[in-house]
Design a protein around this motif. Sequence first.
Motif, PDB file in Angstrom:
ATOM      1  N   GLU A 294       0.886  -1.238  -0.083  1.00  0.00           N
ATOM      2  CA  GLU A 294      -0.087  -0.081   0.101  1.00  0.00           C
ATOM      3  C   GLU A 294       0.856   1.265   0.217  1.00  0.00           C
ATOM      4  N   MET A 304      -4.687   0.230  -5.339  1.00  0.00           N
ATOM      5  CA  MET A 304      -4.331  -1.166  -5.225  1.00  0.00           C
ATOM      6  C   MET A 304      -5.175  -2.089  -5.727  1.00  0.00           C
ATOM      7  N   CYS A 306      -7.348  -5.530  -5.628  1.00  0.00           N
ATOM      8  CA  CYS A 306      -7.795  -6.475  -4.525  1.00  0.00           C
ATOM      9  C   CYS A 306      -8.411  -7.622  -4.918  1.00  0.00           C
ATOM     10  N   THR A 307      -7.986  -8.708  -4.592  1.00  0.00           N
ATOM     11  CA  THR A 307      -8.610 -10.078  -5.264  1.00  0.00           C
ATOM     12  C   THR A 307      -9.705 -10.423  -4.191  1.00  0.00           C
ATOM     13  N   VAL A 308     -11.159 -10.639  -4.693  1.00  0.00           N
ATOM     14  CA  VAL A 308     -12.169 -10.952  -3.954  1.00  0.00           C
ATOM     15  C   VAL A 308     -12.762 -12.038  -4.371  1.00  0.00           C
ATOM     16  N   GLN A 317     -11.007  -9.305  -9.340  1.00  0.00           N
ATOM     17  CA  GLN A 317     -10.081  -8.106  -8.997  1.00  0.00           C
ATOM     18  C   GLN A 317     -10.649  -6.823  -9.312  1.00  0.00           C
ATOM     19  N   HIS A 319     -10.074  -2.687  -8.183  1.00  0.00           N
ATOM     20  CA  HIS A 319      -9.318  -1.412  -7.688  1.00  0.00           C
ATOM     21  C   HIS A 319      -9.623  -0.804  -6.500  1.00  0.00           C
ATOM     22  N   VAL A 329     -17.144  -2.567  -1.562  1.00  0.00           N
ATOM     23  CA  VAL A 329     -16.596  -3.790  -2.257  1.00  0.00           C
ATOM     24  C   VAL A 329     -17.900  -4.704  -2.521  1.00  0.00           C
ATOM     25  N   ILE A 365     -10.872  -1.900   3.759  1.00  0.00           N
ATOM     26  CA  ILE A 365     -10.266  -3.176   2.995  1.00  0.00           C
ATOM     27  C   ILE A 365      -8.999  -3.189   3.292  1.00  0.00           C
ATOM     28  N   ALA A 366      -8.469  -1.959   3.053  1.00  0.00           N
ATOM     29  CA  ALA A 366      -6.780  -1.872   3.178  1.00  0.00           C
ATOM     30  C   ALA A 366      -6.504  -2.464   4.688  1.00  0.00           C
ATOM     31  N   LEU A 369      -6.565  -6.457   4.532  1.00  0.00           N
ATOM     32  CA  LEU A 369      -5.803  -7.026   3.582  1.00  0.00           C
ATOM     33  C   LEU A 369      -4.251  -7.128   4.215  1.00  0.00           C
ATOM     34  N   ARG A 384      -7.683 -15.408   2.800  1.00  0.00           N
ATOM     35  CA  ARG A 384      -8.425 -14.738   1.549  1.00  0.00           C
ATOM     36  C   ARG A 384      -9.510 -13.675   2.104  1.00  0.00           C
TER      37      ARG A 384
END
Length: 626
Positions: A294, A304, A306-308, A317, A319, A329, A365-366, A369, A384
């Motif tokens: 980050e 960033m 981000c994979t959900v 994926q 941003h 999200v 969310i950051a 992660l 995950r």
Amino acid sequence: MGLEDDPELLVKGWLFREVCGSWIKQRCYWFVLSLDSLDYYSSSERGARRLGTLVLTNLCSVIWPDKQTFKETGYWSITVYGRKHCYRLYTKHFNEAVHWACAVQKVIDTKAPVETPTQLLIRDIEENKFNPEVVDNMYQHNPILKHTQSPLYAPLLPFPYGNHSGKGYATVREEAVKLFNCLQQLECARDPVPLIQGVLQTCLDLRPLRDEVYCQLVKQTSCTPQPHTAAHLRYWQLLTCMSCTFLPGPAVLKYLRFHLKSQFPESEMDNYASFIGEALEKTRCRECVPSWEEIQVLMGRQEMLCTVHYPGPGSCQLHISSHTTANEVVRRMLEKLGLKESRNTFSLFEQNAHWERAVGGSTIIADILTSLSAKEPDSDSQWRLCFKLYCLLDADAISVDSIEYLFLFEQCHEMVVRGQLPACEEDLQTLAALRLQSARLLMPPCAPPRFPGGLLGGTLWNHTATAAHKQKVEQDLRLRSRLKEEAAAIMSTIVECWKGLAGYSRRDSMTAYLTIARQWSGFGCTLYESSTGTFSQKLWLGVAATCVSLYRQGEAEALESFPYGQICSYGVSDSNTFKITAGDRDLLFETTKVGEQKLIAGEYTACLSLCHQNQPPRVLLPVIKY
């Protein structure tokens, strides 16, 4: 008349004083407390030589008596911190020590707040911000406002003397000076990320230092000799990271905004200033220091990736910025997957193969992660972020051709694997065969039939495994052999059942699977392991769309059910207890997921209330704090 008779003295008496950092019992002095200072003398006689003075301001602090010092020395101690001196005083009497501590603190509390030169100048800049000539003159004649290569010997803002914050840090004043040294090292650091992360971590741990670091960064980005160099831009990069992590106080925020507007138009500094200004509009205090990834992204003013994940093998994926919340999200995932019209609600989950937890809707969310990357990965699973059904309000309205139906199927299978679907052995074997057929259709045509991991889970093996655990050591080999035989027999039965499913499509397999699962009256509820005083064994507390039910683990029939209309209130009575009041009954359930139970029940009732008002259910997400 001696010193002890002076009416202007608030408190006076004999106290022992620690000298040169060592406890010397014989050093006893006559101490007197006045409205301005704490002094000590060689004796109590008038004209006695004054040996020292500690001037009291509102930045002085007092450490009260503690038992540990008494155990070590046999004396009660108080410590008074001043700008230049620190007095560690001792007495044999606890009440006397408390009396001195209270008296000194009262004097400190009467003092006017001390303002540093930087504070005074910040206020003057705010008052004259529409008069550029006056502001320029301030910067010209006050080096404290401008970039410097010299070290800082005192903080820019006032901090109490001797205020130790724990966590391995020195006093706040000392840490403020150290931070400025770290800032200066940014100019020549080969990799600035560790330094930036260290500064952010200190600010996270020591809240008062956040405004100080903002002031230091404004100072180091003002009137810089070479503003366009990469070394100078490091300050702007740290300022960017700060703006996405912490908000400054009101006075410093105004000062910062004025500074951001003062940059050269269309310069790189102006680009950073614009980014920082926008970030300050969105920033809430973060729970975690930004990760290495980050920080790298923020240094380039980027977003960033981000994979959900979602049930099944799929993932998306997205941003995200440092301000993106779980609610945002979820909304974007609903749009991507075509689930905006669903009557059910969805949430994000932190998840690995053995454990999961719902993510609060307002959670950054950051932060999630960062926390997931910091967790130690299991040998057979990885942490995950997963997007899943949260409240199943209307299972019948889900189309068999929709991705939501896949969600329902996969999450139902998760319950089977965890042993949370009460069913007979024959039904469980059929479910295993249907799951195998569903998974088989995703494999290459020539691949031999394989049982996916977790196909049978604990449900079929629970009884046998428990029995095996209780056997004596000398019977272990025989039991292992028997278990192997039983496993082979079960596998053989499942394979035979699976062969009878020839011609079943994946949709047919999922439909048949869910048809069996729906036979349980608790289908669609969220189960939590709990216990209550009424029943001695472990129970399941099921939170569903219409009621809260209590089940014995492994049994299909509910012991009791409480429709939401009969529940007067529910909530958390302590850290491990969920309380339901139904009529004149108070039910207490001990569990490890109290917060989730309360919030999912609240979401169900909120959604039902909207439905009764003929409004479509909204995506309501829990705000879970741990």
